[in-house]
Design a protein around this motif. Structure first.
Motif, PDB file in Angstrom:
ATOM      1  N   PRO A  59       0.808  -1.239   0.000  1.00  9.08           N
ATOM      2  CA  PRO A  59       0.000   0.000   0.000  1.00  9.08           C
ATOM      3  C   PRO A  59       0.831   1.275   0.000  1.00  9.08           C
ATOM      4  CG  PRO A  59       0.188  -0.826   2.220  1.00  9.08           C
ATOM      5  CD  PRO A  59       0.937  -1.802   1.356  1.00  9.08           C
ATOM      6  N   TRP A  60       2.167   1.139   0.110  1.00 11.60           N
ATOM      7  CA  TRP A  60       3.009   2.322   0.218  1.00 11.60           C
ATOM      8  C   TRP A  60       3.006   3.160  -1.040  1.00 11.60           C
ATOM      9  CZ3 TRP A  60       3.915   3.979   4.747  1.00 11.60           C
ATOM     10  CH2 TRP A  60       4.058   3.092   5.810  1.00 11.60           C
ATOM     11  N   ARG A  61       2.800   2.528  -2.186  1.00 11.98           N
ATOM     12  CA  ARG A  61       2.732   3.319  -3.416  1.00 11.98           C
ATOM     13  C   ARG A  61       1.521   4.252  -3.394  1.00 11.98           C
ATOM     14  NH1 ARG A  61       4.790   3.884  -8.293  1.00 11.98           N
ATOM     15  NH2 ARG A  61       3.429   4.508 -10.019  1.00 11.98           N
ATOM     16  N   HIS A  62       0.419   3.777  -2.822  1.00 11.67           N
ATOM     17  CA  HIS A  62      -0.767   4.635  -2.712  1.00 11.67           C
ATOM     18  C   HIS A  62      -0.486   5.833  -1.789  1.00 11.67           C
ATOM     19  CE1 HIS A  62      -2.866   1.643  -4.948  1.00 11.67           C
ATOM     20  NE2 HIS A  62      -2.863   0.740  -3.965  1.00 11.67           N
ATOM     21  N   VAL A  63       0.264   5.569  -0.729  1.00  6.28           N
ATOM     22  CA  VAL A  63       0.644   6.661   0.180  1.00  6.28           C
ATOM     23  C   VAL A  63       1.530   7.667  -0.553  1.00  6.28           C
ATOM     24  CG1 VAL A  63       1.879   7.244   2.301  1.00  6.28           C
ATOM     25  CG2 VAL A  63       0.480   5.161   2.201  1.00  6.28           C
ATOM     26  N   ALA A  64       2.473   7.146  -1.341  1.00  7.54           N
ATOM     27  CA  ALA A  64       3.366   8.023  -2.098  1.00  7.54           C
ATOM     28  C   ALA A  64       2.588   8.860  -3.109  1.00  7.54           C
ATOM     29  CB  ALA A  64       4.431   7.188  -2.810  1.00  7.54           C
ATOM     30  N   LEU A  65       1.619   8.254  -3.779  1.00 12.93           N
ATOM     31  CA  LEU A  65       0.806   8.976  -4.751  1.00 12.93           C
ATOM     32  C   LEU A  65      -0.041  10.063  -4.080  1.00 12.93           C
ATOM     33  CD1 LEU A  65      -0.353   6.025  -7.038  1.00 12.93           C
ATOM     34  CD2 LEU A  65       1.156   7.911  -7.698  1.00 12.93           C
ATOM     35  N   ALA A  66      -0.590   9.738  -2.913  1.00 10.34           N
ATOM     36  CA  ALA A  66      -1.388  10.720  -2.177  1.00 10.34           C
ATOM     37  C   ALA A  66      -0.525  11.893  -1.726  1.00 10.34           C
ATOM     38  CB  ALA A  66      -2.046  10.053  -0.971  1.00 10.34           C
ATOM     39  N   THR A  67       0.691  11.595  -1.275  1.00 14.14           N
ATOM     40  CA  THR A  67       1.611  12.653  -0.861  1.00 14.14           C
ATOM     41  C   THR A  67       2.028  13.498  -2.052  1.00 14.14           C
ATOM     42  OG1 THR A  67       2.456  11.210   0.888  1.00 14.14           O
ATOM     43  CG2 THR A  67       3.778  13.136   0.331  1.00 14.14           C
ATOM     44  N   ASP A  68       2.303  12.847  -3.166  1.00 13.74           N
ATOM     45  CA  ASP A  68       2.687  13.556  -4.385  1.00 13.74           C
ATOM     46  C   ASP A  68       1.581  14.508  -4.831  1.00 13.74           C
ATOM     47  OD1 ASP A  68       4.356  13.783  -6.978  1.00 13.74           O
ATOM     48  OD2 ASP A  68       2.390  13.144  -7.712  1.00 13.74           O
ATOM     49  N   PHE A  69       0.318  14.109  -4.652  1.00 13.69           N
ATOM     50  CA  PHE A  69      -0.809  14.949  -5.054  1.00 13.69           C
ATOM     51  C   PHE A  69      -0.802  16.293  -4.335  1.00 13.69           C
ATOM     52  CE2 PHE A  69      -5.174  16.399  -4.139  1.00 13.69           C
ATOM     53  CZ  PHE A  69      -5.574  16.727  -5.434  1.00 13.69           C
ATOM     54  N   LEU A  70      -0.295  16.309  -3.111  1.00 12.54           N
ATOM     55  CA  LEU A  70      -0.254  17.547  -2.343  1.00 12.54           C
ATOM     56  C   LEU A  70       0.650  18.593  -2.990  1.00 12.54           C
ATOM     57  CD1 LEU A  70      -0.017  16.121   1.285  1.00 12.54           C
ATOM     58  CD2 LEU A  70      -2.063  16.896   0.059  1.00 12.54           C
ATOM     59  N   GLY A  71       1.570  18.143  -3.820  1.00 10.32           N
ATOM     60  CA  GLY A  71       2.441  19.071  -4.523  1.00 10.32           C
ATOM     61  C   GLY A  71       1.989  19.388  -5.931  1.00 10.32           C
ATOM     62  N   GLU A  72       0.948  18.723  -6.395  1.00 15.11           N
ATOM     63  CA  GLU A  72       0.373  19.016  -7.702  1.00 15.11           C
ATOM     64  C   GLU A  72      -0.495  20.274  -7.609  1.00 15.11           C
ATOM     65  OE1 GLU A  72       0.850  17.403 -10.643  1.00 15.11           O
ATOM     66  OE2 GLU A  72       2.395  16.256  -9.594  1.00 15.11           O
ATOM     67  N   PRO A  73      -0.776  20.933  -8.736  1.00 17.14           N
ATOM     68  CA  PRO A  73      -1.548  22.191  -8.687  1.00 17.14           C
ATOM     69  C   PRO A  73      -2.837  22.102  -7.885  1.00 17.14           C
ATOM     70  CG  PRO A  73      -0.653  21.870 -10.877  1.00 17.14           C
ATOM     71  CD  PRO A  73      -0.320  20.621 -10.108  1.00 17.14           C
ATOM     72  N   GLY A  74      -3.625  21.035  -8.078  1.00 21.71           N
ATOM     73  CA  GLY A  74      -4.892  20.912  -7.356  1.00 21.71           C
ATOM     74  C   GLY A  74      -4.694  20.751  -5.861  1.00 21.71           C
ATOM     75  N   GLY A  75      -3.835  19.834  -5.479  1.00 22.01           N
ATOM     76  CA  GLY A  75      -3.584  19.611  -4.057  1.00 22.01           C
ATOM     77  C   GLY A  75      -2.912  20.795  -3.407  1.00 22.01           C
ATOM     78  N   ALA A  76      -1.953  21.403  -4.098  1.00 17.76           N
ATOM     79  CA  ALA A  76      -1.256  22.560  -3.550  1.00 17.76           C
ATOM     80  C   ALA A  76      -2.211  23.728  -3.337  1.00 17.76           C
ATOM     81  CB  ALA A  76      -0.114  22.969  -4.485  1.00 17.76           C
ATOM     82  N   ALA A  77      -3.110  23.947  -4.291  1.00 14.11           N
ATOM     83  CA  ALA A  77      -4.081  25.045  -4.161  1.00 14.11           C
ATOM     84  C   ALA A  77      -4.972  24.842  -2.947  1.00 14.11           C
ATOM     85  CB  ALA A  77      -4.919  25.147  -5.434  1.00 14.11           C
ATOM     86  N   MET A  78      -5.419  23.615  -2.730  1.00  7.22           N
ATOM     87  CA  MET A  78      -6.275  23.341  -1.572  1.00  7.22           C
ATOM     88  C   MET A  78      -5.536  23.602  -0.263  1.00  7.22           C
ATOM     89  SD  MET A  78      -8.595  20.006  -2.538  1.00  7.22           S
ATOM     90  CE  MET A  78      -7.190  18.922  -2.789  1.00  7.22           C
ATOM     91  N   LEU A  79      -4.271  23.177  -0.194  1.00  7.54           N
ATOM     92  CA  LEU A  79      -3.488  23.403   1.019  1.00  7.54           C
ATOM     93  C   LEU A  79      -3.258  24.888   1.266  1.00  7.54           C
ATOM     94  CD1 LEU A  79      -0.739  20.608   0.934  1.00  7.54           C
ATOM     95  CD2 LEU A  79      -2.710  20.784   2.459  1.00  7.54           C
ATOM     96  N   VAL A  80      -2.946  25.621   0.214  1.00  5.54           N
ATOM     97  CA  VAL A  80      -2.687  27.057   0.365  1.00  5.54           C
ATOM     98  C   VAL A  80      -3.952  27.785   0.806  1.00  5.54           C
ATOM     99  CG1 VAL A  80      -2.157  29.172  -0.906  1.00  5.54           C
ATOM    100  CG2 VAL A  80      -0.739  27.138  -1.230  1.00  5.54           C
ATOM    101  N   VAL A  81      -5.064  27.476   0.166  1.00  8.31           N
ATOM    102  CA  VAL A  81      -6.337  28.134   0.536  1.00  8.31           C
ATOM    103  C   VAL A  81      -6.695  27.821   1.982  1.00  8.31           C
ATOM    104  CG1 VAL A  81      -8.823  28.158   0.114  1.00  8.31           C
ATOM    105  CG2 VAL A  81      -7.234  28.245  -1.814  1.00  8.31           C
ATOM    106  N   ALA A  82      -6.551  26.563   2.382  1.00  6.64           N
ATOM    107  CA  ALA A  82      -6.877  26.177   3.752  1.00  6.64           C
ATOM    108  C   ALA A  82      -5.963  26.882   4.751  1.00  6.64           C
ATOM    109  CB  ALA A  82      -6.751  24.662   3.907  1.00  6.64           C
ATOM    110  N   THR A  83      -4.684  26.984   4.433  1.00  7.01           N
ATOM    111  CA  THR A  83      -3.736  27.627   5.345  1.00  7.01           C
ATOM    112  C   THR A  83      -3.971  29.123   5.441  1.00  7.01           C
ATOM    113  OG1 THR A  83      -2.096  25.951   4.721  1.00  7.01           O
ATOM    114  CG2 THR A  83      -1.299  27.867   5.921  1.00  7.01           C
ATOM    115  N   VAL A  84      -4.231  29.762   4.308  1.00  6.21           N
ATOM    116  CA  VAL A  84      -4.527  31.198   4.320  1.00  6.21           C
ATOM    117  C   VAL A  84      -5.794  31.467   5.119  1.00  6.21           C
ATOM    118  CG1 VAL A  84      -5.265  33.137   2.879  1.00  6.21           C
ATOM    119  CG2 VAL A  84      -3.329  31.727   2.170  1.00  6.21           C
TER     120      VAL A  84
END
Length: 218
Positions: A59-84
């Motif tokens: 299952p570690w590949r799924h974890v890696a993919l989920a983590t990678d998504f956080l650095g993609e435009p969609g995931g990064a935008a959600m994190l930035v908006v939530a943090t702001v």
């Protein structure tokens, strides 16, 4: 509040230590950039670490993919908006500005360095430094600086919290990038150090600019 329009994002107790960390991190980015300029192969350290981490299965590949998504435009935008949003709810406007400007500067610097260094992986994809790692590390640094100010931590505790947050975020995203074969380990180190170099400097500039605006209004 210390008489300011809003709490600072870079506490005075942390300026010297984080300034030294930023300078050292910047030096590492430059040294690695020169070492791997126009390269397309893993170094000795890259090969050893990559052999142990690259190509993980479920299952570690799924974890890696989920983590990678956080650095993609969609995931990064959600994190930035939530943090702001969190910064504004906590009445920390300077921190909100730092999230946008600081994280943007870290990612922008990583993108610029990729073109300058010219290191490639997998059919010519620019790889040094890792923008994903720079992004998540930068965001973690901003959140840690916010927590340091909110909790009123001193130099030792505050510096430890900031560096620990950067280490955890950088290690998580760095592992994901290497495990997915998207970056060499030294690309990840370069991205981590890019954030460490950019965020303290940007935080200082945000405070200086905000203070200058406040003086003009008065």
């Amino acid at each position: 509040m210390t008489g300011r329009s809003a709490p600072v994002v870079l506490p005075s107790s942390l300026r010297v230590w984080l300034g030294m960390v930023a300078a050292l991190a910047g030096l590492v980015v430059v040294v690695l950039g020169v070492r791997y300029a126009d390269d397309s192969k893993p170094g000795m350290v890259d090969a050893r670490i990559g052999a142990a981490v690259d190509g993980v299965g479920p299952p570690w590949r799924h974890v890696a993919l989920a983590t990678d998504f956080l650095g993609e435009p969609g995931g990064a935008a959600m994190l930035v908006v939530a943090t702001v949003t969190g910064c504004l709810l906590l009445r920390r406007p300077r921190a909100a500005v730092l999230v946008v400007v600081g994280v943007g500067m870290a990612v922008g610097t990583a993108t610029l360095l990729k073109s300058l260094v010219g290191r490639t992986i997998h059919d010519g994809n620019l790889s040094y430094p890792s923008g994903h790692t720079a992004f998540l590390t930068a965001l973690a640094l901003v959140v840690a600086l916010l927590a340091t100010g909110r909790l009123g931590l001193g130099r030792t505790a505050g510096t430890s919290l900031v560096l620990a947050a950067a280490l955890v975020a950088g290690a998580a995203m760095g592992w994901a990038q290497v495990a997915l074969g998207a970056h060499y380990p030294t690309d990840v180190l370069g991205g981590w150090c890019t954030a460490l170099a950019v965020i303290p400097a940007t935080a200082w500039l945000v405070d200086r600019t905000a203070d200058a605006v406040l003086r003009k209004r008065r």
